[in-house]
Design an enzyme around this catalytic site. Sequence first.
Site, PDB file in Angstrom:
ATOM      1  N   HIS A  22       1.082  -1.222  -0.022  1.00  0.00           N
ATOM      2  CA  HIS A  22      -0.027   0.037   0.052  1.00  0.00           C
ATOM      3  C   HIS A  22       0.876   1.121  -0.013  1.00  0.00           C
ATOM      4  CE1 HIS A  22      -2.825   3.116   1.445  1.00  0.00           C
ATOM      5  NE2 HIS A  22      -2.098   3.327   2.219  1.00  0.00           N
ATOM      6  N   CYS A  24      -4.965   2.281  -4.526  1.00  0.00           N
ATOM      7  CA  CYS A  24      -3.827   3.571  -3.958  1.00  0.00           C
ATOM      8  C   CYS A  24      -2.776   3.428  -4.512  1.00  0.00           C
ATOM      9  CB  CYS A  24      -3.632   3.055  -2.368  1.00  0.00           C
ATOM     10  SG  CYS A  24      -2.912   1.333  -2.327  1.00  0.00           S
TER      11      CYS A  24
END
Length: 534
Positions: free
Chosen positions: A37, A107
């Site tokens: 992430h 993301c």
Amino acid sequence: MASEGVPVDLYIYDLTNGLASVLSPSILGHKVEGVWHTAIVVYDREYFYGGSGIASFAPGSTQLGAPHQVERLGHTCVPFQLFNEYIEGLATSTYAGSAYHLFEHNCNHFSDEVAQFLCGAHVPKHILSQAERDLPAPLRMALSSLLGQLVPDGTQAVYANGVRHSRQDSPDYLTLNNQIEEARIVSQELDAKRSTIAEKLARKERKKEKKRKKLREQGGTGDDTEEMAEAMEAVEAREPVSLAGPSSRDLDVEAEERRAEEERKRARDPPVVYRDIDGAQEFEVFSKTLEGVELSPEEKQSLDELQQYLVQGEGSWVLGDDFLSFIGRVLSDLSIKSEARCAALRCLAASALRDDVSLVLHQDRRQHALLGYAHSIDLLPVEEQRALGLFVCNLFENTSSSEWLLYISEWEYRGHALSNIRVTTKVCVQCMLSEQTDLREYGTALLYNIASKEVKTVVFDEVCVELAMAALQLTQYEPEEEHLWRTLNALARLAQHSSEVPQLIAIVGPDPSAYRGRSSRVDEQIDIIMKKVK
């Protein structure tokens, strides 16, 4: 700020906190170092994208704690204000919360796009290309739940519909917002005055029609009836001006001035509208789609009024106070089939070509049935998107209805703070970036129509960056010549309205010069743009 600019960092988190590298060989048969992430850290804030949209908070303050790795991507000279407007534009278009997908639009894709905008850098390929096969179904569900909890209480700044909820903006940005708010207040006052005049004109038209009917009932016919009615109106026009508001003569003069101004603008920059639509035929289709639908007496009356307006050619005065409630029900009632919504929108698209349609639009300032529905365009079936795009495009046929589309005064709709200009922009961007060629037709027409309007700069402050970003993205799709010309024409006009657009073109790209040779008119627009960029 350092001479080389503001540092841009990539925060890299392992969502499994090291477990992936330990367990993946036995579960997947090969080693996965981590489930990555990422977030962009710039201007002392951390930005990331998740299922709730784009969020901004203090670096390292999420539940993930400290990042697994920090990578310096470079430095940026993009002004803070411009960056914020860019982020808000993404939040209402390609990176809205509803567009999030754990694998295809996540993301990491957001971080990569923002990194390119800020300093021309990229997220490492091994992060972007992490294959779906590396994430078995149970892990996917766990990750979705975890990503929904990343924003810490008390520090979140989620971008929703382009509105920042953070209170940590720069002083310059806050000053700009205050100026826009002052302009909104002025605009609201102008809207109220326009509505008052529109209502007076509508009442006057109804009064005229009643007199004509009365004269016909008394035996007058043809030209005699018209002459008698006009004579009666002329007598009334000589009445003194009321202290309560403008007289009928004042309203007539103002209406005539507006029509003259409209014709001058139309001759200079004719809007892209679609006149090949027959109101009578569209009404017939609409009526058939409603067969089997239980309508109240008021709704049946509204349907009859629409027939008088579209088929019999009566003025908009025949559309009663319940008409928009009827249309609102058709657009929002899911028990009514989609074909009826498409047919209703096409009827509205035919109505939009008439110069009295603005009187109907102003009646919607309480319910917002039309633009409230338009705000959900990204959730609509393609067929409804087409009909909606056609309707909004045709509203640019007349100055009064096009101005209605560009109002910046905010209103509440189902918990969202919206404005006409933002909804219009959303419809434009959604159509422009669609894979459907016919939707791009409407989207580029809307972009051209919006950019060609001569309005106060504060209106474009609301959406200029978002429109420019969408236009730049569309050019990368190799659009056909007509769509490319409209897009570059709009970019050239937006560059005149805002100094930030040339910066976006230079920083984000692509270089408009890459499209030289498509046609002489395309080259002409490229020359105009490059003069501003250089």
